[in-house]
Design an enzyme around this catalytic site. Structure first.
Site, short mmCIF file in Angstrom:
data_model
loop_
_atom_site.label_atom_id
_atom_site.label_comp_id
_atom_site.label_asym_id
_atom_site.label_seq_id
_atom_site.Cartn_x
_atom_site.Cartn_y
_atom_site.Cartn_z
CB SER A 147 -0.82 -0.07 1.30
OG SER A 147 -1.56 1.32 1.44
CE1 TYR A 161 -5.02 -2.40 4.48
CE2 TYR A 161 -3.61 -0.43 4.37
CZ TYR A 161 -4.52 -1.19 3.70
OH TYR A 161 -4.64 -1.29 2.32
CB SER A 164 0.33 -5.68 7.99
OG SER A 164 -0.82 -4.88 7.03
#
Length: 262
Positions: A147, A161, A164
């Site tokens: 991301s 998130y 990760s």
């Protein structure tokens, strides 16, 4: 190295691909793109109804899998090899972003751990499973969904998130370097905000958070899943034969912007 002519409409002809989290969003769009480019696509998802629907649409095989469970992951990848005799592409895409993953001050350990298991441990398990078949073949392409939040800090925090995805990015670099001379490419896809059901659900509950994020995207909108699918198809194909261990950023310019244009 001899470069063979490539039919851009069938770049993935003869390739066998598995996509986790393929029942919706980027995974579903990529399944459609892979199939359109000639690949045989295995749809791996926890949601049996959604996964089977995509498999039916693209003429592929559906396998139900909890990507955080080692036995289920190993069985899914073994099924691919048993059915098709090879594994050429693994798009490790499954991920979650639950509401209880927020600021570090409010995110409790169970919420932290669940996101780590689905977003990071799964990429370890799926990459490991894919490599069991790709190493003997001495070829393959692994694409892991990281991301843009792995590249910059977010003031609207999803602490587990973000952590990760940073882990996915670092692991991808190491695998890309380690297996480069065995003909296996490993790259990290770093999307910006994407117009998926996951993001829609998150932002419907918090429109202010959505607006705070959108204002920072130079392009002025969120990405469509098909735009990410096009990038994944490129990374999976021989057009990307000299690209490995890369941070492949598809974010509308967000990670490069200091301020957005008027």
């Amino acid at each position: 190295m001899t470069i063979s002519p490539i039919d851009l409409t069938q770049r993935l002809a003869g390739k066998v691909a598995i996509i986790t989290g393929a029942g919706s969003g980027i995974g579903r769009a990529t399944a459609r793109r892979f199939a359109a480019e000639g690949a045989t696509v295995v749809i791996a998802d926890f949601d049996a109804a959604a996964g089977q629907a995509v498999a039916d649409e693209v003429g592929g095989l559906f396998v139900q899998v909890d990507v955080s469970d080692q036995e289920q992951v190993d069985a899914a990848f073994q099924t691919v090899f048993e059915w098709y005799g090879s594994l050429d592409i693994a798009f490790n895409n499954a991920g979650i972003s639950p509401a209880d993953d927020d600021s570090i001050e409010t995110t409790e350990l169970p919420a932290w751990q669940k996101v780590q298991d689905v977003n990071l441990k799964s990429v370890y398990l799926c990459s490991r499973a894919a490599l069991r078949y790709m190493v003997p073949q001495q070829r393959g392409s692994i694409i892991n969904t990281a991301s843009f939040v792995a590249l910059l800090g977010s003031a609207t925090s999803q602490i587990s998130y973000t952590a990760s995805k940073g882990g996915v990015l670092a692991m991808t670099r190491e695998l890309g370097v380690q297996f480069a001379r065995q003909g296996i490419r490993v790259n990290a896809l770093c999307p910006g905000p994407v117009n998926t059901p996951l993001l829609q659900e998150l932002f419907a509950a918090d429109p202010e958070r959505a607006e705070r994020r959108l204002v920072h995207v130079p392009v002025g909108r969120f990405a469509e899943p098909e735009e990410l699918a096009a990038a994944v198809a490129f990374l999976a194909s021989d057009d990307a034969s000299f690209i490995t261990a890369s941070t492949f950023t598809v974010d509308g310019g967000i990670s490069a912007a200091y301020v957005t244009p008027l």
